[in-house]
Design a protein around this motif. Structure first.
Motif, PDB file in Angstrom:
ATOM      1  N   GLU A  47       0.834  -1.209   0.000  1.00  0.00           N
ATOM      2  CA  GLU A  47       0.000   0.000   0.000  1.00  0.00           C
ATOM      3  C   GLU A  47       0.866   1.255   0.000  1.00  0.00           C
ATOM      4  O   GLU A  47       0.565   2.237  -0.688  1.00  0.00           O
ATOM      5  CB  GLU A  47      -0.932   0.003   1.215  1.00  0.00           C
ATOM      6  CG  GLU A  47      -2.028  -1.031   1.150  1.00  0.00           C
ATOM      7  CD  GLU A  47      -2.759  -1.232   2.465  1.00  0.00           C
ATOM      8  OE1 GLU A  47      -3.868  -1.796   2.421  1.00  0.00           O
ATOM      9  OE2 GLU A  47      -2.233  -0.841   3.539  1.00  0.00           O
ATOM     10  N   ALA A  48       1.956   1.218   0.763  1.00  0.00           N
ATOM     11  CA  ALA A  48       2.855   2.375   0.830  1.00  0.00           C
ATOM     12  C   ALA A  48       3.522   2.641  -0.511  1.00  0.00           C
ATOM     13  O   ALA A  48       3.660   3.794  -0.928  1.00  0.00           O
ATOM     14  CB  ALA A  48       3.910   2.155   1.916  1.00  0.00           C
ATOM     15  N   VAL A  49       3.927   1.592  -1.217  1.00  0.00           N
ATOM     16  CA  VAL A  49       4.562   1.758  -2.534  1.00  0.00           C
ATOM     17  C   VAL A  49       3.599   2.435  -3.507  1.00  0.00           C
ATOM     18  O   VAL A  49       3.952   3.407  -4.186  1.00  0.00           O
ATOM     19  CB  VAL A  49       5.030   0.393  -3.101  1.00  0.00           C
ATOM     20  CG1 VAL A  49       5.376   0.506  -4.580  1.00  0.00           C
ATOM     21  CG2 VAL A  49       6.215  -0.125  -2.330  1.00  0.00           C
ATOM     22  N   VAL A  50       2.365   1.946  -3.551  1.00  0.00           N
ATOM     23  CA  VAL A  50       1.365   2.506  -4.473  1.00  0.00           C
ATOM     24  C   VAL A  50       1.046   3.954  -4.096  1.00  0.00           C
ATOM     25  O   VAL A  50       0.957   4.832  -4.957  1.00  0.00           O
ATOM     26  CB  VAL A  50       0.093   1.622  -4.482  1.00  0.00           C
ATOM     27  CG1 VAL A  50      -1.036   2.289  -5.249  1.00  0.00           C
ATOM     28  CG2 VAL A  50       0.411   0.255  -5.064  1.00  0.00           C
ATOM     29  N   ARG A  51       0.901   4.235  -2.791  1.00  0.00           N
ATOM     30  CA  ARG A  51       0.600   5.597  -2.336  1.00  0.00           C
ATOM     31  C   ARG A  51       1.740   6.553  -2.669  1.00  0.00           C
ATOM     32  O   ARG A  51       1.517   7.646  -3.198  1.00  0.00           O
ATOM     33  CB  ARG A  51       0.326   5.607  -0.829  1.00  0.00           C
ATOM     34  CG  ARG A  51       0.085   7.019  -0.276  1.00  0.00           C
ATOM     35  CD  ARG A  51      -0.073   7.036   1.229  1.00  0.00           C
ATOM     36  NE  ARG A  51       0.988   6.348   1.949  1.00  0.00           N
ATOM     37  CZ  ARG A  51       2.215   6.839   2.138  1.00  0.00           C
ATOM     38  NH1 ARG A  51       2.560   8.027   1.638  1.00  0.00           N
ATOM     39  NH2 ARG A  51       3.114   6.152   2.822  1.00  0.00           N
ATOM     40  N   GLU A  52       2.965   6.147  -2.368  1.00  0.00           N
ATOM     41  CA  GLU A  52       4.115   7.020  -2.632  1.00  0.00           C
ATOM     42  C   GLU A  52       4.277   7.285  -4.126  1.00  0.00           C
ATOM     43  O   GLU A  52       4.578   8.412  -4.528  1.00  0.00           O
ATOM     44  CB  GLU A  52       5.395   6.410  -2.053  1.00  0.00           C
ATOM     45  CG  GLU A  52       5.481   6.483  -0.546  1.00  0.00           C
ATOM     46  CD  GLU A  52       5.710   7.889  -0.006  1.00  0.00           C
ATOM     47  OE1 GLU A  52       6.067   8.798  -0.778  1.00  0.00           O
ATOM     48  OE2 GLU A  52       5.536   8.068   1.207  1.00  0.00           O
ATOM     49  N   LEU A  53       4.085   6.272  -4.952  1.00  0.00           N
ATOM     50  CA  LEU A  53       4.157   6.456  -6.400  1.00  0.00           C
ATOM     51  C   LEU A  53       3.145   7.506  -6.836  1.00  0.00           C
ATOM     52  O   LEU A  53       3.470   8.430  -7.592  1.00  0.00           O
ATOM     53  CB  LEU A  53       3.900   5.132  -7.126  1.00  0.00           C
ATOM     54  CG  LEU A  53       3.886   5.199  -8.652  1.00  0.00           C
ATOM     55  CD1 LEU A  53       5.264   5.558  -9.193  1.00  0.00           C
ATOM     56  CD2 LEU A  53       3.406   3.875  -9.235  1.00  0.00           C
ATOM     57  N   SER A  54       1.928   7.407  -6.342  1.00  0.00           N
ATOM     58  CA  SER A  54       0.876   8.362  -6.698  1.00  0.00           C
ATOM     59  C   SER A  54       1.186   9.764  -6.178  1.00  0.00           C
ATOM     60  O   SER A  54       1.061  10.748  -6.911  1.00  0.00           O
ATOM     61  CB  SER A  54      -0.470   7.879  -6.141  1.00  0.00           C
ATOM     62  OG  SER A  54      -1.478   8.819  -6.397  1.00  0.00           O
ATOM     63  N   GLU A  55       1.586   9.869  -4.911  1.00  0.00           N
ATOM     64  CA  GLU A  55       1.867  11.176  -4.316  1.00  0.00           C
ATOM     65  C   GLU A  55       3.008  11.897  -5.026  1.00  0.00           C
ATOM     66  O   GLU A  55       2.950  13.115  -5.218  1.00  0.00           O
ATOM     67  CB  GLU A  55       2.231  11.022  -2.835  1.00  0.00           C
ATOM     68  CG  GLU A  55       1.068  10.712  -1.943  1.00  0.00           C
ATOM     69  CD  GLU A  55       1.470  10.537  -0.478  1.00  0.00           C
ATOM     70  OE1 GLU A  55       0.578  10.259   0.322  1.00  0.00           O
ATOM     71  OE2 GLU A  55       2.679  10.664  -0.134  1.00  0.00           O
ATOM     72  N   GLU A  56       4.028  11.171  -5.402  1.00  0.00           N
ATOM     73  CA  GLU A  56       5.225  11.812  -5.934  1.00  0.00           C
ATOM     74  C   GLU A  56       5.219  11.976  -7.449  1.00  0.00           C
ATOM     75  O   GLU A  56       5.984  12.789  -7.968  1.00  0.00           O
ATOM     76  CB  GLU A  56       6.470  11.050  -5.481  1.00  0.00           C
ATOM     77  CG  GLU A  56       6.629  11.126  -3.968  1.00  0.00           C
ATOM     78  CD  GLU A  56       7.941  10.576  -3.473  1.00  0.00           C
ATOM     79  OE1 GLU A  56       8.750  10.092  -4.287  1.00  0.00           O
ATOM     80  OE2 GLU A  56       8.153  10.626  -2.250  1.00  0.00           O
ATOM     81  N   THR A  57       4.373  11.225  -8.155  1.00  0.00           N
ATOM     82  CA  THR A  57       4.395  11.314  -9.615  1.00  0.00           C
ATOM     83  C   THR A  57       3.024  11.526 -10.241  1.00  0.00           C
ATOM     84  O   THR A  57       2.937  11.862 -11.418  1.00  0.00           O
ATOM     85  CB  THR A  57       4.981  10.023 -10.235  1.00  0.00           C
ATOM     86  OG1 THR A  57       4.062   8.942 -10.007  1.00  0.00           O
ATOM     87  CG2 THR A  57       6.345   9.695  -9.659  1.00  0.00           C
ATOM     88  N   GLY A  58       1.942  11.266  -9.496  1.00  0.00           N
ATOM     89  CA  GLY A  58       0.603  11.339 -10.065  1.00  0.00           C
ATOM     90  C   GLY A  58       0.233  10.081 -10.849  1.00  0.00           C
ATOM     91  O   GLY A  58      -0.850  10.003 -11.427  1.00  0.00           O
ATOM     92  N   LEU A  59       1.116   9.088 -10.856  1.00  0.00           N
ATOM     93  CA  LEU A  59       0.863   7.838 -11.578  1.00  0.00           C
ATOM     94  C   LEU A  59       0.214   6.811 -10.660  1.00  0.00           C
ATOM     95  O   LEU A  59       0.464   6.795  -9.458  1.00  0.00           O
ATOM     96  CB  LEU A  59       2.178   7.254 -12.110  1.00  0.00           C
ATOM     97  CG  LEU A  59       2.947   8.111 -13.105  1.00  0.00           C
ATOM     98  CD1 LEU A  59       4.313   7.494 -13.383  1.00  0.00           C
ATOM     99  CD2 LEU A  59       2.151   8.268 -14.381  1.00  0.00           C
ATOM    100  N   SER A  60      -0.611   5.954 -11.243  1.00  0.00           N
ATOM    101  CA  SER A  60      -1.151   4.837 -10.470  1.00  0.00           C
ATOM    102  C   SER A  60      -0.401   3.581 -10.885  1.00  0.00           C
ATOM    103  O   SER A  60       0.125   3.487 -11.994  1.00  0.00           O
ATOM    104  CB  SER A  60      -2.648   4.683 -10.719  1.00  0.00           C
ATOM    105  OG  SER A  60      -2.904   4.454 -12.086  1.00  0.00           O
ATOM    106  N   GLY A  61      -0.341   2.622  -9.989  1.00  0.00           N
ATOM    107  CA  GLY A  61       0.374   1.394 -10.293  1.00  0.00           C
ATOM    108  C   GLY A  61      -0.043   0.285  -9.357  1.00  0.00           C
ATOM    109  O   GLY A  61      -0.894   0.476  -8.489  1.00  0.00           O
ATOM    110  N   ILE A  62       0.552  -0.858  -9.543  1.00  0.00           N
ATOM    111  CA  ILE A  62       0.369  -1.983  -8.639  1.00  0.00           C
ATOM    112  C   ILE A  62       1.737  -2.381  -8.115  1.00  0.00           C
ATOM    113  O   ILE A  62       2.758  -2.126  -8.756  1.00  0.00           O
ATOM    114  CB  ILE A  62      -0.321  -3.182  -9.338  1.00  0.00           C
ATOM    115  CG1 ILE A  62       0.504  -3.647 -10.535  1.00  0.00           C
ATOM    116  CG2 ILE A  62      -1.729  -2.838  -9.758  1.00  0.00           C
ATOM    117  CD1 ILE A  62       0.029  -4.953 -11.122  1.00  0.00           C
ATOM    118  N   CYS A  63       1.742  -2.995  -6.963  1.00  0.00           N
ATOM    119  CA  CYS A  63       3.006  -3.410  -6.352  1.00  0.00           C
ATOM    120  C   CYS A  63       3.276  -4.858  -6.697  1.00  0.00           C
ATOM    121  O   CYS A  63       2.467  -5.738  -6.398  1.00  0.00           O
ATOM    122  CB  CYS A  63       2.938  -3.213  -4.843  1.00  0.00           C
ATOM    123  SG  CYS A  63       4.471  -3.622  -4.004  1.00  0.00           S
TER     124      CYS A  63
END
Length: 78
Positions: free
Chosen positions: A52-68
């Motif tokens: 959850e932290a990986v996905v949240r940080e990716l979104s917060e820092e880049t605006g991108l969504s992803g899966i871990c």
């Protein structure tokens, strides 16, 4: 939520996001590491899984969504 306890270990994550032969990097805007290049990431929040932290940080820092995906490795900085 309160900040980390002085001297206590902090759990952080980094998102290794790739496309073809490209690696997503960000330039850190705040300390620690201000101005340095890094993979998107940061501290794990209380009650949050690593994924959850990986996905949240990716979104917060880049605006991108992803899966871990699977864990790639770890490091300790003491």
């Amino acid at each position: 939520m309160t900040g980390p306890v002085q001297g206590a270990p902090t759990v952080c994550v980094g998102a290794v996001a790739t496309r073809t032969n490209e690696l997503l990097m960000i330039r850190r805007a705040t300390d620690p590491g201000r101005g340095r290049w890094s993979v998107p990431g940061g501290r794990v929040e209380r009650g949050e899984t690593l994924a959850e932290a990986v996905v949240r940080e990716l979104s917060e820092e880049t605006g991108l969504s992803g899966i871990c995906g699977p864990l790639l490795g770890w490091t300790e900085i003491i």
